[in-house]
Design a protein around this motif. Structure first.
Motif, mmCIF file in Angstrom:
data_model
loop_
_atom_site.group_PDB
_atom_site.id
_atom_site.type_symbol
_atom_site.label_atom_id
_atom_site.label_comp_id
_atom_site.label_asym_id
_atom_site.label_seq_id
_atom_site.Cartn_x
_atom_site.Cartn_y
_atom_site.Cartn_z
ATOM 1 N N GLU A 170 92.864 50.550 34.093
ATOM 2 C CA GLU A 170 92.056 51.905 34.923
ATOM 3 C C GLU A 170 91.365 52.602 33.916
ATOM 4 O O GLU A 170 90.463 53.502 34.309
ATOM 5 N N HIS A 171 91.570 52.507 32.728
ATOM 6 C CA HIS A 171 90.735 53.394 31.561
ATOM 7 C C HIS A 171 89.242 52.527 31.212
ATOM 8 O O HIS A 171 88.662 53.174 30.330
ATOM 9 N N VAL A 172 88.995 51.360 31.723
ATOM 10 C CA VAL A 172 87.819 50.657 31.401
ATOM 11 C C VAL A 172 86.631 51.443 31.859
ATOM 12 O O VAL A 172 86.595 51.555 33.097
ATOM 13 N N THR A 173 85.785 51.592 31.250
ATOM 14 C CA THR A 173 84.379 52.124 31.731
ATOM 15 C C THR A 173 83.516 50.942 31.693
ATOM 16 O O THR A 173 82.402 51.222 32.426
ATOM 17 N N MET A 174 83.303 50.097 30.869
ATOM 18 C CA MET A 174 82.417 48.813 30.767
ATOM 19 C C MET A 174 83.170 47.638 30.228
ATOM 20 O O MET A 174 83.939 47.736 29.170
ATOM 21 N N ALA A 175 82.475 46.692 30.784
ATOM 22 C CA ALA A 175 83.028 45.409 30.366
ATOM 23 C C ALA A 175 81.769 44.445 29.888
ATOM 24 O O ALA A 175 80.892 44.586 30.549
ATOM 25 N N GLU B 5 84.595 34.951 27.576
ATOM 26 C CA GLU B 5 85.060 35.810 26.383
ATOM 27 C C GLU B 5 84.803 37.181 27.112
ATOM 28 O O GLU B 5 83.771 37.370 27.778
ATOM 29 N N ILE B 6 85.454 38.233 27.008
ATOM 30 C CA ILE B 6 85.477 39.648 27.447
ATOM 31 C C ILE B 6 85.776 40.769 26.548
ATOM 32 O O ILE B 6 86.631 40.566 26.046
ATOM 33 N N ASP B 7 84.895 41.603 26.391
ATOM 34 C CA ASP B 7 84.968 42.854 25.489
ATOM 35 C C ASP B 7 84.890 43.999 26.431
ATOM 36 O O ASP B 7 84.137 43.958 27.393
ATOM 37 N N LEU B 8 85.655 45.092 26.168
ATOM 38 C CA LEU B 8 85.646 46.230 26.844
ATOM 39 C C LEU B 8 85.505 47.602 26.109
ATOM 40 O O LEU B 8 85.760 47.630 24.772
ATOM 41 N N VAL B 9 84.981 48.456 26.920
ATOM 42 C CA VAL B 9 84.983 49.940 26.437
ATOM 43 C C VAL B 9 85.837 50.753 27.315
ATOM 44 O O VAL B 9 85.771 50.825 28.348
ATOM 45 N N ALA B 10 86.633 51.406 26.635
ATOM 46 C CA ALA B 10 87.671 52.386 27.366
ATOM 47 C C ALA B 10 87.470 53.835 27.097
ATOM 48 O O ALA B 10 87.238 53.993 25.965
ATOM 49 N N ARG B 11 88.083 54.641 28.012
ATOM 50 C CA ARG B 11 88.115 56.154 27.505
ATOM 51 C C ARG B 11 89.587 56.635 27.828
ATOM 52 O O ARG B 11 89.951 56.566 28.885
ATOM 53 N N ARG B 12 89.923 57.370 26.840
ATOM 54 C CA ARG B 12 91.298 58.058 26.988
ATOM 55 C C ARG B 12 91.050 59.086 27.830
ATOM 56 O O ARG B 12 90.131 59.730 27.906
ATOM 57 N N PRO B 13 91.970 59.406 28.835
ATOM 58 C CA PRO B 13 92.181 60.330 29.584
ATOM 59 C C PRO B 13 91.999 61.693 28.922
ATOM 60 O O PRO B 13 92.529 61.945 27.815
#
Length: 128
Positions: A70-75, A120-128
């Motif tokens: 739920e914190h992922v912004t980009m994949a 393969e998948i990488d992610l960008v997430a953001r802390r709330p």
């Protein structure tokens, strides 16, 4: 900057951190469809099974630093058989996220991936 290595995470296939965090942004290294409990075991068969394993590995990394999907912004998704596997990936992808809350995404076809993976998948997430 924080460099995270998750003890229960997948064994890295190259020299890198599982994730790097800066100013609340978390950059998760691309994960392969390997089993953290048996890293030398054969990969799952097919892009759907490999995608599920990759997402489970991403969840392990995120969970190790107190985050979730739920914190992922980009994949970013990499497929070795783009033409063959793109539709199957698209059908499966929304099942990992809350309805209407899909992250931004880029999917590209590549000639090869580490360990002979299909995805393969990488992610960008953001802390709330």
């Amino acid at each position: 900057m924080l460099h995270h290595m998750i003890a229960s995470g997948p064994r890295p296939v190259a020299p890198f951190s599982h994730a790097v965090e800066a100013d609340g942004w978390v950059f998760v290294t691309g994960q392969m469809p390997t089993d953290p409990a048996a890293p030398d075991a054969p990969l799952p068969e097919g892009v759907e099974a490999q995608t599920r394993r990759v997402v489970e590995n991403l969840k392990v990394v995120l969970g190790g630093i107190g985050l979730g999907l739920e914190h992922v912004t980009m994949a970013r998704i990499y497929l070795t058989q783009f033409e063959r596997d793109y539709a199957a990936l698209n059908a499966l992808w929304p099942t990992f996220f809350e309805a209407g809350k899909l992250p931004a995404r880029t999917t590209v076809g590549v000639t090869a991936l580490a360990v002979g993976a299909l995805v393969e998948i990488d992610l960008v997430a953001r802390r709330p």
